[in-house]
Scaffold this motif. Structure first.
Motif, PDB file in Angstrom:
ATOM      1  N   GLU A 476       0.833  -1.207   0.000  1.00  0.00           N
ATOM      2  CA  GLU A 476       0.000   0.000   0.000  1.00  0.00           C
ATOM      3  C   GLU A 476       0.867   1.257   0.000  1.00  0.00           C
ATOM      4  N   LYS A 477       1.657   1.390  -1.050  1.00  0.00           N
ATOM      5  CA  LYS A 477       2.624   2.475  -1.115  1.00  0.00           C
ATOM      6  C   LYS A 477       2.070   3.711  -1.826  1.00  0.00           C
ATOM      7  N   TYR A 478       1.071   3.506  -2.694  1.00  0.00           N
ATOM      8  CA  TYR A 478       0.566   4.600  -3.519  1.00  0.00           C
ATOM      9  C   TYR A 478      -0.942   4.748  -3.345  1.00  0.00           C
ATOM     10  N   GLU A 479      -1.405   5.989  -3.509  1.00  0.00           N
ATOM     11  CA  GLU A 479      -2.832   6.267  -3.290  1.00  0.00           C
ATOM     12  C   GLU A 479      -3.693   5.927  -4.499  1.00  0.00           C
ATOM     13  N   CYS A 480      -3.100   5.896  -5.691  1.00  0.00           N
ATOM     14  CA  CYS A 480      -3.912   5.633  -6.883  1.00  0.00           C
ATOM     15  C   CYS A 480      -3.068   4.918  -7.935  1.00  0.00           C
ATOM     16  N   LEU A 481      -3.751   4.318  -8.903  1.00  0.00           N
ATOM     17  CA  LEU A 481      -3.089   3.570  -9.970  1.00  0.00           C
ATOM     18  C   LEU A 481      -2.148   4.465 -10.773  1.00  0.00           C
ATOM     19  N   HIS A 482      -2.543   5.685 -11.025  1.00  0.00           N
ATOM     20  CA  HIS A 482      -1.711   6.620 -11.790  1.00  0.00           C
ATOM     21  C   HIS A 482      -0.338   6.781 -11.144  1.00  0.00           C
ATOM     22  N   ASP A 483      -0.308   6.998  -9.825  1.00  0.00           N
ATOM     23  CA  ASP A 483       0.967   7.175  -9.122  1.00  0.00           C
ATOM     24  C   ASP A 483       1.775   5.878  -9.111  1.00  0.00           C
ATOM     25  N   LEU A 484       1.096   4.746  -8.993  1.00  0.00           N
ATOM     26  CA  LEU A 484       1.770   3.447  -9.019  1.00  0.00           C
ATOM     27  C   LEU A 484       2.479   3.240 -10.355  1.00  0.00           C
ATOM     28  N   LEU A 485       1.794   3.536 -11.463  1.00  0.00           N
ATOM     29  CA  LEU A 485       2.377   3.346 -12.794  1.00  0.00           C
ATOM     30  C   LEU A 485       3.527   4.307 -13.062  1.00  0.00           C
ATOM     31  N   LEU A 486       3.467   5.499 -12.497  1.00  0.00           N
ATOM     32  CA  LEU A 486       4.538   6.476 -12.707  1.00  0.00           C
ATOM     33  C   LEU A 486       5.819   6.097 -11.975  1.00  0.00           C
ATOM     34  N   ASN A 487       5.682   5.354 -10.886  1.00  0.00           N
ATOM     35  CA  ASN A 487       6.840   5.117 -10.017  1.00  0.00           C
ATOM     36  C   ASN A 487       7.347   3.678  -9.980  1.00  0.00           C
ATOM     37  N   GLU A 488       6.580   2.727 -10.524  1.00  0.00           N
ATOM     38  CA  GLU A 488       6.981   1.327 -10.450  1.00  0.00           C
ATOM     39  C   GLU A 488       6.868   0.659 -11.822  1.00  0.00           C
ATOM     40  N   GLU A 489       7.626  -0.419 -12.000  1.00  0.00           N
ATOM     41  CA  GLU A 489       7.457  -1.259 -13.187  1.00  0.00           C
ATOM     42  C   GLU A 489       6.372  -2.279 -12.889  1.00  0.00           C
ATOM     43  N   LEU A 490       5.302  -2.208 -13.634  1.00  0.00           N
ATOM     44  CA  LEU A 490       4.123  -3.009 -13.349  1.00  0.00           C
ATOM     45  C   LEU A 490       3.808  -3.908 -14.538  1.00  0.00           C
ATOM     46  N   ARG A 491       3.483  -5.162 -14.244  1.00  0.00           N
ATOM     47  CA  ARG A 491       3.122  -6.129 -15.287  1.00  0.00           C
ATOM     48  C   ARG A 491       1.680  -6.570 -15.114  1.00  0.00           C
ATOM     49  N   LEU A 492       1.100  -7.059 -16.206  1.00  0.00           N
ATOM     50  CA  LEU A 492      -0.274  -7.549 -16.160  1.00  0.00           C
ATOM     51  C   LEU A 492      -0.396  -8.682 -15.151  1.00  0.00           C
ATOM     52  N   SER A 493       0.683  -9.469 -15.011  1.00  0.00           N
ATOM     53  CA  SER A 493       0.670 -10.620 -14.097  1.00  0.00           C
ATOM     54  C   SER A 493       0.637 -10.204 -12.627  1.00  0.00           C
ATOM     55  N   ASP A 494       0.859  -8.896 -12.342  1.00  0.00           N
ATOM     56  CA  ASP A 494       0.766  -8.426 -10.965  1.00  0.00           C
ATOM     57  C   ASP A 494      -0.672  -8.444 -10.463  1.00  0.00           C
ATOM     58  N   TYR A 495      -1.630  -8.508 -11.394  1.00  0.00           N
ATOM     59  CA  TYR A 495      -3.037  -8.571 -11.021  1.00  0.00           C
ATOM     60  C   TYR A 495      -3.545  -9.995 -11.214  1.00  0.00           C
ATOM     61  N   THR A 496      -4.059 -10.579 -10.157  1.00  0.00           N
ATOM     62  CA  THR A 496      -4.495 -11.979 -10.198  1.00  0.00           C
ATOM     63  C   THR A 496      -6.003 -12.132 -10.087  1.00  0.00           C
ATOM     64  N   ARG A 497      -6.678 -11.127  -9.537  1.00  0.00           N
ATOM     65  CA  ARG A 497      -8.129 -11.240  -9.391  1.00  0.00           C
ATOM     66  C   ARG A 497      -8.817 -10.932 -10.716  1.00  0.00           C
ATOM     67  N   GLN A 498      -9.876 -11.645 -11.003  1.00  0.00           N
ATOM     68  CA  GLN A 498     -10.558 -11.505 -12.283  1.00  0.00           C
ATOM     69  C   GLN A 498     -11.142 -10.110 -12.487  1.00  0.00           C
TER      70      GLN A 498
END
Length: 632
Positions: A476-498
């Motif tokens: 729980e490092k970021y308040e929103c998805l926008h900030d998460l994408l700006l600061n981290e390398e994110l992959r589709l596989s990071d999301y597991t829930r349908q």
């Protein structure tokens, strides 16, 4: 007291725990025992919730298809149980419904037309129990229509009725469903019910305030006498200590001193202290600079000339959005609005006094802008602004300023419509100033959200209530998805829930996100536009770079945004309606009407405070007119 039942709840897809209940529903149906007897109403409601969750429209089609055959066994079980309800077991079953399932019980009661199986006498016995929560029942239209007379008789005597009327006719609904009231309960009966509530032992302070602020309608007629009684009841409760009120005080101070920086901010025990350089001000007392200070020193507008005065929904905290009783026509404010309101008022007050120390009367600057600057800079003649006399009281100054503000806006409207200010035509005009209809000199000035898809995109990207900002390996490092994408390398596989995968893929389909080298990336131009819309509720097209214009045109052509050519943005005109009159908002400050129609207070301190607020709006009008002419 109702029992608790730790079962699966039916939630909307934007709820923070929607995904959790989808996963619990999968486990439920995968281990379902078809031979089980369902005799507990809460188990039956849980089975219904599982069915609804696993067929939810926001789940991926393949996922819904996978469970479509498995969940077929559930609805016959639900139907069988509800068809078995009769006069003999109705009240017993109602009493057994768990506290978290009451809403779903009445949804199913309506869905399976159980009201056809329950007599009016038995239904009346249940609803006249003071512990029965009536608003769940009143959300179901067919139930209300079937038991019209019975419910009307109950509501005439119930202690819950006043709050239901307030919720139905006076409050902002938000995400809460409106109730249906029986036709037999006439609007002419509402006042007596509300009066009884006002004078009851423990009325809600927020509800009393809503009654006081409410503007009478044919659907809910409320007399001025009752509104006054509600005001007096609030004062009684505050005076006798029967209610505790917690005020969140946000201190803001302004000081002019000899300091090194033009603007500095100190955090003091009393709050934020804004300190402005007195020497710089003394060295720059020319009128153009003194007006520009409201842009570059005090920040009355941002760099796209949007006012900081209005309340913006994205700046409301989660509790400010949902807590408390809010009138149906109430201008909603929060801590961010309060901060800017206090700061800009302190700026205005301190600035006027500081200029007077330098023998400059602020109204003279406003007069210079309209009668000298516009002529010399733009060759526009016909604007006039009459200042109040130097020995005027604050009451007289407020009266004059309210009147002159109207006059200036009518002069601007004439210029915008005709290219000139014809004084004779101005004197002929009796049209009132409608802030939202004042025209711009540009054909395309403001852009607004115009589709539910855009609203959903903004929720997924920027809301702190959207769970897409959380992935397990980052936490729980970021308040929103926008900030998460700006600061981290994110992959589709990071999301597991349908449900989350569905939301991410939907953003990719909308061209808001893309996948590059296996990493999720923002579309920077689209994200910039959406963020601007989310944070300000309006965008100013002239200030966008040329490479973004094609994207804006595309968003306009598909109906995602709409473009207008008004002098003020919607948030700005809403704010002016809130401060100056009560045409739009029941809690409006009504400053213009108060002074023009002589319904003002007798307190000179209040007149001084009102003068500051009126002058803030006068400065905003000056800034907006100047920006229009410069852009033209």
């Amino acid at each position: 007291m109702r029992q608790r039942y730790d079962g699966i709840k039916l939630l909307e897809s934007n709820d923070m725990v929607f995904g959790h209940y989808v996963e619990e529903s999968m486990k439920y149906i995968d281990s379902f025992d078809s031979s089980k007897e369902f005799n507990d109403v809460n188990e039956v409601i849980e089975a219904y919730n599982v069915h609804q969750l696993l067929s939810h429209k926001h789940l991926k089609v393949e996922f819904v298809t996978e469970y479509a055959s498995k969940i077929k066994v559930l609805m016959p079980i639900v139907a069988k149980f509800f068809k078995s309800i009769s006069d003999d077991n109705f009240i017993k079953i109602c009493d057994e419904v768990a506290i978290g399932y009451v809403d779903e019980f009445w949804i199913l009661f309506d869905k399976f037309k159980v009201y056809e199986q329950i007599s009016e006498e038995k239904f009346a016995e249940y609803i006249n129990n003071p512990h029965t929560t009536l608003h769940y029942i009143l959300k179901q239209k067919r139930i209300v229509e079937h038991y019209d007379d019975v419910l009307a008789d109950c509501l005439r005597n119930s202690d819950q009725t006043a709050e239901i009327i307030i919720h139905n006719h006076m409050e902002k609904q938000g995400n809460r469903n409106k109730c249906y009231l029986p036709n037999s309960l006439m609007p002419s009966e509402y006042e007596g019910i509300l009066r009884k509530y006002v004078h009851s032992i423990h009325p809600g302070l927020g509800s009393l305030r809503v009654i006081e602020m409410f503007q009478s309608t044919s659907e809910c007629p409320v007399s001025d006498k009752l509104r006054l009684e509600a005001r007096k009841r609030q004062k009684e409760m505050l005076k006798d200590g029967s209610v505790t009120v917690f005020n969140s005080h946000m201190g803001v101070g302004v000081s002019f001193r000899d300091v090194a920086e033009l603007v500095t901010v100190e955090n003091t025990p009393e709050g934020h202290l804004f300190i402005y350089d007195r020497q710089w001000l003394k060295q720059n007392l020319d009128y153009p600079t003194l007006l520009n200070n409201f842009i570059y020193m005090f920040g009355f507008v941002d760099m796209e000339f949007r006012s900081v005065f209005p309340s913006i929904s994205s700046k409301l905290g989660v509790f400010e959005r949902v807590m408390g009783v809010k009138g149906i026509k109430e201008y909603q404010t929060g801590s961010s609005f309060t901060f800017y309101y206090m700061k800009t008022s302190a700026d205005m007050h301190g600035y006027i006094e500081e200029l007077e120390r330098n023998n400059i009367r602020f109204e003279d600057i406003i007069k210079w802008f309209f009668e000298d600057y516009l002529v010399e800079e733009f060759n526009i003649k016909g604007f006039s602004f009459a200042t109040s006399s130097k020995d005027s009281s604050y009451l007289e100054m407020c009266r004059n300023l309210a009147s002159e503000m109207d006059g200036v806006l009518k002069q601007y409207r004439l210029y915008a419509e005709n290219g000139e200010i014809d004084r004779e035509l101005l004197e002929m005009s009796s049209r009132p100033v409608e802030f939202e209809l004042l025209p711009s000199l540009r054909t395309e000035k403001y852009g607004y959200v115009n589709s539910d898809d855009i609203r959903q995109e903004m929720f997924y990207l920027f809301s702190d209530q959207c769970l897409l900002s959380y992935v397990e390996r980052i936490g729980e490092k970021y308040e929103c998805l926008h900030d998460l994408l700006l600061n981290e390398e994110l992959r589709l596989s990071d999301y597991t829930r349908q449900d989350e995968l569905y939301q991410i893929n939907w953003l990719i389909q909308r061209n808001t996100l893309c996948v590059e080298d296996g990493l999720l990336k923002l579309n920077p131009s689209r994200a910039f536009i959406l963020k601007d819309l989310y944070e300000h509720e309006v965008i100013c097209l002239d200030y966008y770079p040329s490479y973004m214009k094609s994207l804006l045109s595309e968003m306009k052509s598909v109906g995602d945004i709409c473009i207008t050519n008004t002098f003020l943005s919607v948030p700005e005109s809403d704010y002016l309606n809130y401060v100056l009159n009560k045409s739009q908002y029941s809690n409006g400050m009504d400053l213009r009407n108060r002074y023009i129609h002589s319904t003002y207070s007798a307190n000179e301190e209040i007149h001084k405070r009102d003068y500051i607020e009126l002058m803030k709006i006068m400065v905003l009008i000056v800034i907006k007119i100047n920006e229009e002419l410069c852009k033209k």
